[in-house]
Design a protein around this motif. Structure first.
Motif, PDB file in Angstrom:
ATOM      1  N   ILE A   1      43.319  32.967  49.755  1.00 32.59           N
ATOM      2  CA  ILE A   1      43.674  33.033  48.328  1.00 32.59           C
ATOM      3  C   ILE A   1      42.615  32.309  47.494  1.00 32.59           C
ATOM      4  O   ILE A   1      42.192  32.817  46.447  1.00 32.59           O
ATOM      5  N   SER A   2      42.155  31.156  47.967  1.00 31.49           N
ATOM      6  CA  SER A   2      41.096  30.417  47.264  1.00 31.49           C
ATOM      7  C   SER A   2      39.819  31.234  47.188  1.00 31.49           C
ATOM      8  O   SER A   2      39.141  31.252  46.153  1.00 31.49           O
ATOM      9  N   THR A   3      39.490  31.932  48.275  1.00 27.99           N
ATOM     10  CA  THR A   3      38.288  32.769  48.290  1.00 27.99           C
ATOM     11  C   THR A   3      38.385  33.866  47.242  1.00 27.99           C
ATOM     12  O   THR A   3      37.420  34.125  46.511  1.00 27.99           O
ATOM     13  N   VAL A   4      39.553  34.501  47.155  1.00 27.45           N
ATOM     14  CA  VAL A   4      39.745  35.569  46.167  1.00 27.45           C
ATOM     15  C   VAL A   4      39.615  35.009  44.751  1.00 27.45           C
ATOM     16  O   VAL A   4      38.952  35.606  43.888  1.00 27.45           O
ATOM     17  N   ILE A   5      40.216  33.860  44.499  1.00 25.64           N
ATOM     18  CA  ILE A   5      40.145  33.258  43.156  1.00 25.64           C
ATOM     19  C   ILE A   5      38.712  32.862  42.823  1.00 25.64           C
ATOM     20  O   ILE A   5      38.222  33.154  41.723  1.00 25.64           O
ATOM     21  N   TYR A   6      38.036  32.201  43.764  1.00 23.27           N
ATOM     22  CA  TYR A   6      36.634  31.838  43.519  1.00 23.27           C
ATOM     23  C   TYR A   6      35.771  33.084  43.342  1.00 23.27           C
ATOM     24  O   TYR A   6      34.842  33.096  42.533  1.00 23.27           O
ATOM     25  N   GLY A   7      36.069  34.134  44.089  1.00 17.67           N
ATOM     26  CA  GLY A   7      35.320  35.384  43.936  1.00 17.67           C
ATOM     27  C   GLY A   7      35.504  35.984  42.555  1.00 17.67           C
ATOM     28  O   GLY A   7      34.546  36.446  41.922  1.00 17.67           O
ATOM     29  N   ALA A   8      36.748  35.970  42.064  1.00 15.82           N
ATOM     30  CA  ALA A   8      37.015  36.484  40.716  1.00 15.82           C
ATOM     31  C   ALA A   8      36.307  35.643  39.662  1.00 15.82           C
ATOM     32  O   ALA A   8      35.711  36.178  38.716  1.00 15.82           O
ATOM     33  N   LEU A   9      36.350  34.316  39.831  1.00 14.82           N
ATOM     34  CA  LEU A   9      35.644  33.439  38.886  1.00 14.82           C
ATOM     35  C   LEU A   9      34.136  33.674  38.937  1.00 14.82           C
ATOM     36  O   LEU A   9      33.460  33.638  37.904  1.00 14.82           O
ATOM     37  N   THR A  10      33.623  33.928  40.133  1.00 11.03           N
ATOM     38  CA  THR A  10      32.190  34.234  40.273  1.00 11.03           C
ATOM     39  C   THR A  10      31.844  35.485  39.481  1.00 11.03           C
ATOM     40  O   THR A  10      30.870  35.513  38.728  1.00 11.03           O
ATOM     41  N   TRP A  11      32.644  36.522  39.652  1.00 14.46           N
ATOM     42  CA  TRP A  11      32.376  37.802  38.994  1.00 14.46           C
ATOM     43  C   TRP A  11      32.429  37.665  37.466  1.00 14.46           C
ATOM     44  O   TRP A  11      31.523  38.115  36.762  1.00 14.46           O
ATOM     45  N   VAL A  12      33.481  37.034  36.972  1.00 19.06           N
ATOM     46  CA  VAL A  12      33.652  36.905  35.518  1.00 19.06           C
ATOM     47  C   VAL A  12      32.524  36.068  34.911  1.00 19.06           C
ATOM     48  O   VAL A  12      31.950  36.435  33.880  1.00 19.06           O
ATOM     49  N   THR A  13      32.190  34.950  35.549  1.00 24.12           N
ATOM     50  CA  THR A  13      31.137  34.098  34.985  1.00 24.12           C
ATOM     51  C   THR A  13      29.755  34.734  35.145  1.00 24.12           C
ATOM     52  O   THR A  13      28.878  34.498  34.317  1.00 24.12           O
ATOM     53  N   LEU A  14      29.581  35.551  36.183  1.00 23.20           N
ATOM     54  CA  LEU A  14      28.312  36.263  36.328  1.00 23.20           C
ATOM     55  C   LEU A  14      28.135  37.285  35.213  1.00 23.20           C
ATOM     56  O   LEU A  14      27.041  37.431  34.656  1.00 23.20           O
ATOM     57  N   LEU A  15      29.205  37.996  34.875  1.00 22.39           N
ATOM     58  CA  LEU A  15      29.134  38.948  33.758  1.00 22.39           C
ATOM     59  C   LEU A  15      28.785  38.235  32.456  1.00 22.39           C
ATOM     60  O   LEU A  15      27.967  38.720  31.667  1.00 22.39           O
ATOM     61  N   THR A  16      29.385  37.069  32.233  1.00 23.63           N
ATOM     62  CA  THR A  16      29.081  36.286  31.031  1.00 23.63           C
ATOM     63  C   THR A  16      27.626  35.825  31.044  1.00 23.63           C
ATOM     64  O   THR A  16      26.946  35.884  30.013  1.00 23.63           O
ATOM     65  N   ALA A  17      27.151  35.370  32.199  1.00 18.45           N
ATOM     66  CA  ALA A  17      25.760  34.918  32.304  1.00 18.45           C
ATOM     67  C   ALA A  17      24.792  36.066  32.028  1.00 18.45           C
ATOM     68  O   ALA A  17      23.785  35.876  31.327  1.00 18.45           O
ATOM     69  N   MET A  18      25.087  37.246  32.552  1.00 23.45           N
ATOM     70  CA  MET A  18      24.192  38.389  32.316  1.00 23.45           C
ATOM     71  C   MET A  18      24.202  38.802  30.849  1.00 23.45           C
ATOM     72  O   MET A  18      23.161  39.156  30.286  1.00 23.45           O
TER      73      MET A  18
END
Length: 167
Positions: free
Chosen positions: A98-115
């Motif tokens: 569950i932590s991996t999924v949450i961290y993965g979602a946070l990675t994706w969202v913040t990566l989109l913001t960074a791009m």
């Protein structure tokens, strides 16, 4: 599995090094700013902006994986003492997943913001000097991705049996 542990330990050593360099750079930067401000009345331009947009973000998000590996996150164990060793093992693996999924979602969202911020060239003005802040936005997905990797590896690690002293 041993190779994965070595890779994980190498990544965590790299994180510790990056964190140490960030802390030392922060201290040197602030000391120079304070010294110049008090001796020559000429502060280092954009110190506040650099500290808040780079150093503090790096110090807050890069160590997430380190904290995850060391088990330093908040843990609430209400039911776990009543579970068997096997059930605890599955519980730990489920929490790691569950932590991996949450961290993965946070990675994706913040990566989109960074791009998006890279594309627009986000910056702040400090004493008529543009300070680009878009690179700092990549520190968040980096920290979240490394934490996701650590929690994913924890899904596959066997649980270490507790000794009587730990119980």
């Amino acid at each position: 599995m041993r190779m994965l542990s070595r890779v994980q330990d190498g990544l965590l050593a790299l994180l510790a090094t990056i964190g140490a360099v960030a802390i030392i750079a922060l201290m040197i930067h602030v000391v120079i700013d304070v010294a110049l401000r008090n001796t020559t009345n000429t502060p280092v331009p954009a110190t506040y902006e650099i500290v808040t947009n780079y150093y503090m973000i790096a110090l807050a998000f890069i160590p997430l994986a380190w904290v995850e590996r060391g088990g330093g996150m908040v843990q609430v164990e209400v039911i776990e003492p009543f579970l068997s060793e096997r059930a605890r093992d599955w519980s730990d693996r489920l929490v790691a997943l569950i932590s991996t999924v949450i961290y993965g979602a946070l990675t994706w969202v913040t990566l989109l913001t960074a791009m998006k911020n890279l594309k627009t060239g986000t910056f702040v003005m400090a004493q008529n000097i543009p300070v680009p802040t878009w690179p700092a936005y990549y520190l968040l997905p980096l920290g979240f991705a490394l934490a996701a990797l650590i929690t994913l590896l924890r899904v596959f690690e066997p649980r270490k049996p507790q000794t009587e002293a730990e119980q």
